[in-house]
Write a protein that holds these residues in place. Sequence first.
Motif, PDB file in Angstrom:
ATOM      1  N   PHE A  82       0.869  -1.175   0.000  1.00  0.00           N
ATOM      2  CA  PHE A  82       0.000   0.000   0.000  1.00  0.00           C
ATOM      3  C   PHE A  82       0.906   1.225   0.000  1.00  0.00           C
ATOM      4  CE2 PHE A  82      -1.898   3.375   2.590  1.00  0.00           C
ATOM      5  CZ  PHE A  82      -3.006   3.667   1.819  1.00  0.00           C
ATOM      6  N   MET A  83       0.794   2.060  -1.046  1.00  0.00           N
ATOM      7  CA  MET A  83       1.679   3.218  -1.138  1.00  0.00           C
ATOM      8  C   MET A  83       1.300   4.288  -0.113  1.00  0.00           C
ATOM      9  SD  MET A  83       2.902   5.581  -4.328  1.00  0.00           S
ATOM     10  CE  MET A  83       1.696   6.900  -4.296  1.00  0.00           C
ATOM     11  N   ILE A  84       2.305   4.713   0.646  1.00  0.00           N
ATOM     12  CA  ILE A  84       2.134   5.809   1.591  1.00  0.00           C
ATOM     13  C   ILE A  84       2.516   7.114   0.908  1.00  0.00           C
ATOM     14  CG2 ILE A  84       2.921   6.782   3.769  1.00  0.00           C
ATOM     15  CD1 ILE A  84       3.392   3.802   4.616  1.00  0.00           C
ATOM     16  N   GLY A  85       3.657   7.146   0.238  1.00  0.00           N
ATOM     17  CA  GLY A  85       4.049   8.339  -0.493  1.00  0.00           C
ATOM     18  C   GLY A  85       5.534   8.599  -0.445  1.00  0.00           C
ATOM     19  N   GLY A  86       5.874   9.851  -0.736  1.00  0.00           N
ATOM     20  CA  GLY A  86       7.255  10.301  -0.711  1.00  0.00           C
ATOM     21  C   GLY A  86       7.688  10.666   0.694  1.00  0.00           C
ATOM     22  N   GLU A  87       8.755  11.431   0.794  1.00  0.00           N
ATOM     23  CA  GLU A  87       9.325  11.735   2.105  1.00  0.00           C
ATOM     24  C   GLU A  87       8.330  12.445   3.028  1.00  0.00           C
ATOM     25  OE1 GLU A  87      13.060  14.039   4.252  1.00  0.00           O
ATOM     26  OE2 GLU A  87      12.625  14.475   2.161  1.00  0.00           O
ATOM     27  N   GLU A  88       7.721  13.512   2.569  1.00  0.00           N
ATOM     28  CA  GLU A  88       6.840  14.300   3.438  1.00  0.00           C
ATOM     29  C   GLU A  88       5.601  13.513   3.867  1.00  0.00           C
ATOM     30  OE1 GLU A  88       4.244  18.347   3.050  1.00  0.00           O
ATOM     31  OE2 GLU A  88       6.281  18.395   2.240  1.00  0.00           O
ATOM     32  N   ASP A  89       4.911  12.895   2.903  1.00  0.00           N
ATOM     33  CA  ASP A  89       3.724  12.103   3.238  1.00  0.00           C
ATOM     34  C   ASP A  89       4.076  10.951   4.167  1.00  0.00           C
ATOM     35  OD1 ASP A  89       2.081  13.685   1.644  1.00  0.00           O
ATOM     36  OD2 ASP A  89       2.300  12.376  -0.102  1.00  0.00           O
ATOM     37  N   SER A  90       5.216  10.335   3.924  1.00  0.00           N
ATOM     38  CA  SER A  90       5.642   9.207   4.747  1.00  0.00           C
ATOM     39  C   SER A  90       5.931   9.633   6.175  1.00  0.00           C
ATOM     40  CB  SER A  90       6.891   8.554   4.135  1.00  0.00           C
ATOM     41  OG  SER A  90       6.572   8.004   2.874  1.00  0.00           O
ATOM     42  N   ARG A  91       6.592  10.762   6.345  1.00  0.00           N
ATOM     43  CA  ARG A  91       6.858  11.259   7.703  1.00  0.00           C
ATOM     44  C   ARG A  91       5.565  11.527   8.458  1.00  0.00           C
ATOM     45  NH1 ARG A  91      11.640  13.695   9.482  1.00  0.00           N
ATOM     46  NH2 ARG A  91      13.419  13.294   8.139  1.00  0.00           N
ATOM     47  N   GLU A  92       4.604  12.142   7.791  1.00  0.00           N
ATOM     48  CA  GLU A  92       3.306  12.416   8.431  1.00  0.00           C
ATOM     49  C   GLU A  92       2.623  11.118   8.842  1.00  0.00           C
ATOM     50  OE1 GLU A  92       1.041  14.897   5.790  1.00  0.00           O
ATOM     51  OE2 GLU A  92       2.522  16.519   5.879  1.00  0.00           O
ATOM     52  N   TYR A  93       2.615  10.134   7.962  1.00  0.00           N
ATOM     53  CA  TYR A  93       1.991   8.843   8.244  1.00  0.00           C
ATOM     54  C   TYR A  93       2.704   8.149   9.392  1.00  0.00           C
ATOM     55  CZ  TYR A  93       0.213   4.124   7.358  1.00  0.00           C
ATOM     56  OH  TYR A  93      -0.377   2.896   7.491  1.00  0.00           O
ATOM     57  N   LEU A  94       4.040   8.126   9.342  1.00  0.00           N
ATOM     58  CA  LEU A  94       4.811   7.462  10.378  1.00  0.00           C
ATOM     59  C   LEU A  94       4.634   8.131  11.737  1.00  0.00           C
ATOM     60  CD1 LEU A  94       8.030   6.873   8.272  1.00  0.00           C
ATOM     61  CD2 LEU A  94       6.469   5.089   9.108  1.00  0.00           C
ATOM     62  N   ASP A  95       4.496   9.455  11.739  1.00  0.00           N
ATOM     63  CA  ASP A  95       4.257  10.178  12.998  1.00  0.00           C
ATOM     64  C   ASP A  95       2.979   9.679  13.675  1.00  0.00           C
ATOM     65  OD1 ASP A  95       6.561  11.681  12.797  1.00  0.00           O
ATOM     66  OD2 ASP A  95       5.548  13.462  12.025  1.00  0.00           O
ATOM     67  N   VAL A  96       1.968   9.387  12.901  1.00  0.00           N
ATOM     68  CA  VAL A  96       0.698   8.892  13.450  1.00  0.00           C
ATOM     69  C   VAL A  96       0.860   7.449  13.918  1.00  0.00           C
ATOM     70  CG1 VAL A  96      -1.693   8.284  12.877  1.00  0.00           C
ATOM     71  CG2 VAL A  96      -0.721  10.457  12.088  1.00  0.00           C
ATOM     72  N   ILE A  97       1.457   6.617  13.085  1.00  0.00           N
ATOM     73  CA  ILE A  97       1.611   5.193  13.394  1.00  0.00           C
ATOM     74  C   ILE A  97       2.473   4.972  14.627  1.00  0.00           C
ATOM     75  CG2 ILE A  97       2.601   3.006  12.539  1.00  0.00           C
ATOM     76  CD1 ILE A  97      -0.023   3.787  11.214  1.00  0.00           C
ATOM     77  N   PHE A  98       3.554   5.733  14.762  1.00  0.00           N
ATOM     78  CA  PHE A  98       4.503   5.504  15.842  1.00  0.00           C
ATOM     79  C   PHE A  98       4.314   6.446  17.035  1.00  0.00           C
ATOM     80  CE2 PHE A  98       6.516   3.307  12.348  1.00  0.00           C
ATOM     81  CZ  PHE A  98       7.036   2.183  12.968  1.00  0.00           C
TER      82      PHE A  98
END
Length: 99
Positions: A82-98
Motif C-alpha cells: 500500500f503506497m504511503i508516499g514520498g518523504e513528506e507524506d511518509s513522515r506524516e503517516y509514520l508520525d501517526v503510526i509511531f
Amino acid sequence: MSATSFDNTLPNFVLYSKSGCPSCVRLKEYLDSLGASYQVKDLSDDENGNARREAFYDNRGLTGTDRRVPKLFELSADGSEFMIGGEEDSREYLDVIFS
C-alpha cells in the motif's frame, strides 16, 4: 541500520530508493530513528539506465510528481503493498503510526 526481518507487532514497510537521493537518505534515517521494520529496494540506474525505475513507476500507474523516489509502501501480511508516499507524506503517516 535497516531492519530486514519483519516485526508482526508494528507495520512493516518497503522503501524504494536510489543512490544519490538526499530525500531517500533522510527517510531512511527517520525510519531508523523510529525503529521501524523495513526493507530497501534500490532503483538506482543500472546498465539499462533508469529502465528499472521507469518500470517500477509504470507497473504501479504512477504519473507526474509521483514518479520520484523515495516511495514508502506498507507491506501487508499477504505481501501486497500500500503506497504511503514520498518523504513528506511518509513522515506524516509514520508520525501517526509511531505516536
